[in-house]
Design a protein around this motif. Structure first.
Motif, PDB file in Angstrom:
ATOM      1  N   ARG A  47       0.862  -1.175   0.000  1.00  0.00           N
ATOM      2  CA  ARG A  47       0.000   0.000   0.000  1.00  0.00           C
ATOM      3  C   ARG A  47       0.902   1.230   0.000  1.00  0.00           C
ATOM      4  NH1 ARG A  47      -5.375  -1.517   2.690  1.00  0.00           N
ATOM      5  NH2 ARG A  47      -5.105  -3.717   3.158  1.00  0.00           N
ATOM      6  N   ILE A  48       0.571   2.176  -0.855  1.00  0.00           N
ATOM      7  CA  ILE A  48       1.331   3.423  -0.888  1.00  0.00           C
ATOM      8  C   ILE A  48       0.349   4.576  -0.661  1.00  0.00           C
ATOM      9  CG2 ILE A  48       3.203   2.560  -2.333  1.00  0.00           C
ATOM     10  CD1 ILE A  48       1.852   3.769  -4.748  1.00  0.00           C
ATOM     11  N   PRO A  49       0.797   5.646  -0.052  1.00  0.00           N
ATOM     12  CA  PRO A  49      -0.109   6.767   0.220  1.00  0.00           C
ATOM     13  C   PRO A  49      -0.742   7.302  -1.067  1.00  0.00           C
ATOM     14  CG  PRO A  49       1.979   7.068   1.379  1.00  0.00           C
ATOM     15  CD  PRO A  49       2.151   5.900   0.440  1.00  0.00           C
ATOM     16  N   ASN A  50      -2.011   7.622  -0.972  1.00  0.00           N
ATOM     17  CA  ASN A  50      -2.738   8.201  -2.097  1.00  0.00           C
ATOM     18  C   ASN A  50      -2.572   9.717  -2.035  1.00  0.00           C
ATOM     19  OD1 ASN A  50      -4.582   9.146  -3.958  1.00  0.00           O
ATOM     20  ND2 ASN A  50      -6.224   7.773  -3.339  1.00  0.00           N
ATOM     21  N   PRO A  51      -1.845  10.308  -2.984  1.00  0.00           N
ATOM     22  CA  PRO A  51      -1.619  11.756  -2.918  1.00  0.00           C
ATOM     23  C   PRO A  51      -2.897  12.574  -3.085  1.00  0.00           C
ATOM     24  CG  PRO A  51      -0.737  10.850  -4.968  1.00  0.00           C
ATOM     25  CD  PRO A  51      -1.195   9.693  -4.131  1.00  0.00           C
ATOM     26  N   ALA A  52      -3.930  11.985  -3.659  1.00  0.00           N
ATOM     27  CA  ALA A  52      -5.189  12.706  -3.879  1.00  0.00           C
ATOM     28  C   ALA A  52      -6.151  12.570  -2.702  1.00  0.00           C
ATOM     29  CB  ALA A  52      -5.858  12.198  -5.153  1.00  0.00           C
ATOM     30  N   ASP A  53      -5.888  11.610  -1.797  1.00  0.00           N
ATOM     31  CA  ASP A  53      -6.815  11.367  -0.691  1.00  0.00           C
ATOM     32  C   ASP A  53      -6.046  10.691   0.443  1.00  0.00           C
ATOM     33  OD1 ASP A  53      -8.817  10.668   1.073  1.00  0.00           O
ATOM     34  OD2 ASP A  53     -10.006   9.558  -0.395  1.00  0.00           O
ATOM     35  N   ARG A  54      -5.765  11.443   1.496  1.00  0.00           N
ATOM     36  CA  ARG A  54      -4.970  10.899   2.597  1.00  0.00           C
ATOM     37  C   ARG A  54      -5.659   9.756   3.321  1.00  0.00           C
ATOM     38  NH1 ARG A  54      -3.855  15.917   6.143  1.00  0.00           N
ATOM     39  NH2 ARG A  54      -5.804  16.529   5.191  1.00  0.00           N
ATOM     40  N   ARG A  55      -6.970   9.599   3.139  1.00  0.00           N
ATOM     41  CA  ARG A  55      -7.709   8.536   3.830  1.00  0.00           C
ATOM     42  C   ARG A  55      -7.578   7.182   3.152  1.00  0.00           C
ATOM     43  NH1 ARG A  55     -13.360  10.703   3.347  1.00  0.00           N
ATOM     44  NH2 ARG A  55     -12.399  11.410   1.432  1.00  0.00           N
ATOM     45  N   SER A  56      -7.048   7.137   1.938  1.00  0.00           N
ATOM     46  CA  SER A  56      -6.952   5.863   1.225  1.00  0.00           C
ATOM     47  C   SER A  56      -5.527   5.625   0.749  1.00  0.00           C
ATOM     48  CB  SER A  56      -7.919   5.821   0.039  1.00  0.00           C
ATOM     49  OG  SER A  56      -7.472   6.659  -1.003  1.00  0.00           O
ATOM     50  N   SER A  57      -5.290   4.383   0.395  1.00  0.00           N
ATOM     51  CA  SER A  57      -3.988   3.981  -0.136  1.00  0.00           C
ATOM     52  C   SER A  57      -4.166   3.460  -1.547  1.00  0.00           C
ATOM     53  CB  SER A  57      -3.395   2.858   0.717  1.00  0.00           C
ATOM     54  OG  SER A  57      -3.182   3.290   2.030  1.00  0.00           O
ATOM     55  N   LEU A  58      -3.094   3.533  -2.293  1.00  0.00           N
ATOM     56  CA  LEU A  58      -3.050   2.924  -3.618  1.00  0.00           C
ATOM     57  C   LEU A  58      -2.323   1.594  -3.482  1.00  0.00           C
ATOM     58  CD1 LEU A  58      -2.053   6.101  -5.667  1.00  0.00           C
ATOM     59  CD2 LEU A  58      -4.355   5.236  -5.132  1.00  0.00           C
ATOM     60  N   LEU A  59      -2.687   0.635  -4.308  1.00  0.00           N
ATOM     61  CA  LEU A  59      -2.112  -0.703  -4.226  1.00  0.00           C
ATOM     62  C   LEU A  59      -1.223  -0.964  -5.427  1.00  0.00           C
ATOM     63  CD1 LEU A  59      -5.444  -2.520  -3.312  1.00  0.00           C
ATOM     64  CD2 LEU A  59      -3.650  -1.766  -1.722  1.00  0.00           C
ATOM     65  N   GLU A  60      -0.132  -1.665  -5.163  1.00  0.00           N
ATOM     66  CA  GLU A  60       0.719  -2.087  -6.260  1.00  0.00           C
ATOM     67  C   GLU A  60       1.370  -3.407  -5.905  1.00  0.00           C
ATOM     68  OE1 GLU A  60       3.594   1.040  -6.830  1.00  0.00           O
ATOM     69  OE2 GLU A  60       4.843   0.340  -5.177  1.00  0.00           O
ATOM     70  N   LEU A  61       1.684  -4.173  -6.938  1.00  0.00           N
ATOM     71  CA  LEU A  61       2.377  -5.437  -6.742  1.00  0.00           C
ATOM     72  C   LEU A  61       3.832  -5.181  -6.385  1.00  0.00           C
ATOM     73  CD1 LEU A  61       1.138  -7.559  -9.785  1.00  0.00           C
ATOM     74  CD2 LEU A  61       0.317  -7.647  -7.425  1.00  0.00           C
ATOM     75  N   THR A  62       4.369  -6.029  -5.533  1.00  0.00           N
ATOM     76  CA  THR A  62       5.806  -6.024  -5.302  1.00  0.00           C
ATOM     77  C   THR A  62       6.438  -6.854  -6.424  1.00  0.00           C
ATOM     78  OG1 THR A  62       5.710  -8.030  -3.986  1.00  0.00           O
ATOM     79  CG2 THR A  62       5.467  -5.917  -2.807  1.00  0.00           C
ATOM     80  N   ASP A  63       7.743  -6.873  -6.485  1.00  0.00           N
ATOM     81  CA  ASP A  63       8.412  -7.725  -7.481  1.00  0.00           C
ATOM     82  C   ASP A  63       8.038  -9.186  -7.264  1.00  0.00           C
ATOM     83  OD1 ASP A  63       9.605  -5.517  -8.646  1.00  0.00           O
ATOM     84  OD2 ASP A  63      11.510  -5.788  -7.581  1.00  0.00           O
ATOM     85  N   ALA A  64       7.959  -9.601  -5.986  1.00  0.00           N
ATOM     86  CA  ALA A  64       7.581 -10.987  -5.680  1.00  0.00           C
ATOM     87  C   ALA A  64       6.142 -11.260  -6.122  1.00  0.00           C
ATOM     88  CB  ALA A  64       7.748 -11.275  -4.190  1.00  0.00           C
ATOM     89  N   GLY A  65       5.252 -10.302  -5.922  1.00  0.00           N
ATOM     90  CA  GLY A  65       3.865 -10.460  -6.342  1.00  0.00           C
ATOM     91  C   GLY A  65       3.732 -10.546  -7.851  1.00  0.00           C
TER      92      GLY A  65
END
Length: 129
Positions: free
Chosen positions: A60-78
């Motif tokens: 989960r990475i911080p959502n710059p447009a909305d501090r209440r939510s996170s953005l999701l991304e795969l790791t290299d392992a994922g």
């Protein structure tokens, strides 16, 4: 069958594979985006992502447009896991295609698309929370 194969070959459930596959194609999605796409509750989606994050496949990475939510991304392992698990999914697709005539396969796929469209249009099965 898919769930059993994904578990035995890759250590993940079919639903986890679907989350990872979706995130591979939609980096920066939010939990709410996944919940809407899969027509499941936000709470269940968040718990599923927590498990994937705990195994080091999603972050989960911080959502710059909305501090209440996170953005999701795969790791290299994922990313490596979903790429590997996709081969199992493709093998099952090939088995189904081999069992059906091309016209039957296309008709079944069309019927499922039509059903999903009708369910979404009529808001049948959409999550409420």
């Amino acid at each position: 069958m898919l769930n059993d194969l994904q578990r035995s070959r890759h250590g993940i459930a079919a639903s986890q594979f679907e989350f990872l596959l979706h995130l591979r194609g939609h980096p920066g999605a939010r939990v709410a985006d996944l919940a809407e796409f899969f027509a499941i509750g936000v709470g269940a989606t968040s718990k599923g992502i927590d498990r994937l994050e705990g195994r080091g496949w999603v972050r989960r990475i911080p959502n710059p447009a909305d501090r209440r939510s996170s953005l999701l991304e795969l790791t290299d392992a994922g990313r490596a896991l979903v790429d590997d698990a996709e081969t199992t999914f493709a093998a099952i697709t090939e088995l189904i295609q081999a069992a059906l005539e091309p016209a039957q396969f296309d008709a079944a796929a069309d019927a499922l698309r039509t059903l999903r469209t009708a369910l979404e249009r009529d808001k049948i099965g959409n999550p409420v929370g």
